[in-house]
Design a protein around this motif. Structure first.
Motif, PDB file in Angstrom:
ATOM      1  N   ASP A 136      35.363  12.692   4.011  1.00  0.00           N
ATOM      2  CA  ASP A 136      35.551  11.580   4.938  1.00  0.00           C
ATOM      3  C   ASP A 136      35.904  10.340   4.128  1.00  0.00           C
ATOM      4  O   ASP A 136      35.447  10.173   2.986  1.00  0.00           O
ATOM      5  CB  ASP A 136      34.282  11.302   5.742  1.00  0.00           C
ATOM      6  N   ALA A 171      38.717  12.272   8.155  1.00  0.00           N
ATOM      7  CA  ALA A 171      37.490  12.882   8.664  1.00  0.00           C
ATOM      8  C   ALA A 171      37.613  14.395   8.552  1.00  0.00           C
ATOM      9  O   ALA A 171      38.610  14.969   9.017  1.00  0.00           O
ATOM     10  CB  ALA A 171      37.227  12.479  10.113  1.00  0.00           C
ATOM     11  N   TYR A 202      35.782  12.914  13.151  1.00  0.00           N
ATOM     12  CA  TYR A 202      35.256  11.567  12.938  1.00  0.00           C
ATOM     13  C   TYR A 202      34.223  11.654  11.820  1.00  0.00           C
ATOM     14  O   TYR A 202      33.477  12.640  11.729  1.00  0.00           O
ATOM     15  CB  TYR A 202      34.601  11.038  14.216  1.00  0.00           C
ATOM     16  N   PRO A 203      34.149  10.658  10.924  1.00  0.00           N
ATOM     17  CA  PRO A 203      33.158  10.712   9.829  1.00  0.00           C
ATOM     18  C   PRO A 203      31.744  10.500  10.349  1.00  0.00           C
ATOM     19  O   PRO A 203      31.278   9.376  10.469  1.00  0.00           O
ATOM     20  CB  PRO A 203      33.610   9.568   8.900  1.00  0.00           C
TER      21      PRO A 203
END
Length: 289
Positions: free
Chosen positions: A104, A127, A181-182
């Motif tokens: 990420d 991500a 998404y991180p």
């Protein structure tokens, strides 16, 4: 028993709040490691402690935070390379330290320029190893004449990028729609200066003039705060006026207006509008971005 438990929880909340806030203040050298290059500690013209990071023909420079965080707010004051900095890139970013294939990353990259031309701020997110979310902005001031504050706020619901507390970009968490998404891995702050004249200035048409070296950027007043649920909204929130602070997924009207202004005046590239790149339709995260 109930009162004792409540007192214990209150004490723990206070402890975690103090622990997190302690990351914000203090000696910068206590929170930063110099990794390589000719970076050195200096005292700037105002008497504040700073790091001078240089690039020459032989070596780049890099620093990183001593601590990693899972959800955080990071602020850094930066004064960029003056004059002809074409081909150079100065960066502030957060990144995981595991396998590259699943890493990420949240990027702020300042692309050098020929004398008299404005800097470009290149932003991106990776991500689970997937990137390609570039947006670019022209800064509305000369970032070489003085320090300006650059901020990354990263939490469970969204990531914000701010300059001098003005919101440039919001990236929402759309994991529920299958968009990476991180979320799961802690990240550490890094800052670097390096040569990227194969792409940084006018797509690589303008090369680094090594007669101008060394190129030096200055970093000071590093603050990093872990965004835990124990903290008050004023620490990691997008604004102290927000009713739920950093837990609030929606921006207040001031922040929304800032985004509209930046988009209309200063944004020069948005992957979500690049039809040449995405001939068969834009990525899923571009919907209602």
């Amino acid at each position: 028993m109930g009162q004792a438990r409540a007192q214990l929880l209150a004490s723990l909340a206070a402890f975690y709040l103090i622990l997190a806030v302690s990351h914000v203040a203090g000696n910068m050298a206590d929170n930063i490691d110099i990794m390589w290059g000719s970076s050195k500690w200096v005292t700037d013209s105002t008497g504040q402690q700073a790091i001078a990071m240089t690039l020459d023909r032989y070596t780049s420079s890099a620093i990183r935070s001593k601590n990693a965080y899972r959800f955080s707010r990071v602020d850094m004051d930066i004064k960029l390379v003056p004059g002809n900095s074409a081909g150079t890139v100065t960066t502030l970013y957060m990144i995981t330290e595991g396998q590259w294939q699943t890493h990420d990353e949240i990027d702020l990259e300042f692309l050098g320029n020929s004398s008299g031309q404005p800097y470009t701020l290149h932003t991106n997110m990776y991500a689970r190893g997937k990137g390609g979310r570039e947006k670019q902005y022209r800064l509305w001031f000369d970032p070489t004449q003085d320090y300006h504050t650059y901020t990354i706020i990263w939490n469970r619901d969204w990531t914000l990028i701010l300059v001098d507390n003005k919101l440039l970009r919001q990236i929402k968490n759309k994991l529920m729609y299958g968009v990476p998404y991180p979320f799961y891995q802690p990240m550490r702050m890094y800052a670097t200066i390096w040569n990227a004249d194969d792409w940084a200035t006018q797509g690589g048409r303008v090369k680094t003039d090594w007669s101008q070296a060394p190129f030096t950027a200055y970093f000071r007043n590093y603050r990093a705060t872990s965004c835990t649920s124990y903290q008050s909204s004023s620490i990691c929130g997008e604004g102290s006026t927000s009713p739920r602070g950093w837990l609030n997924q929606e921006l207040d009207e001031t922040r929304k207006q800032q985004l509209r202004e930046v988009d209309s005046k200063y944004k020069i590239y948005d992957y979500c509008t690049d039809r040449k790149r995405f001939k068969n339709g834009f990525p899923a995260e571009c919907m209602a971005e």
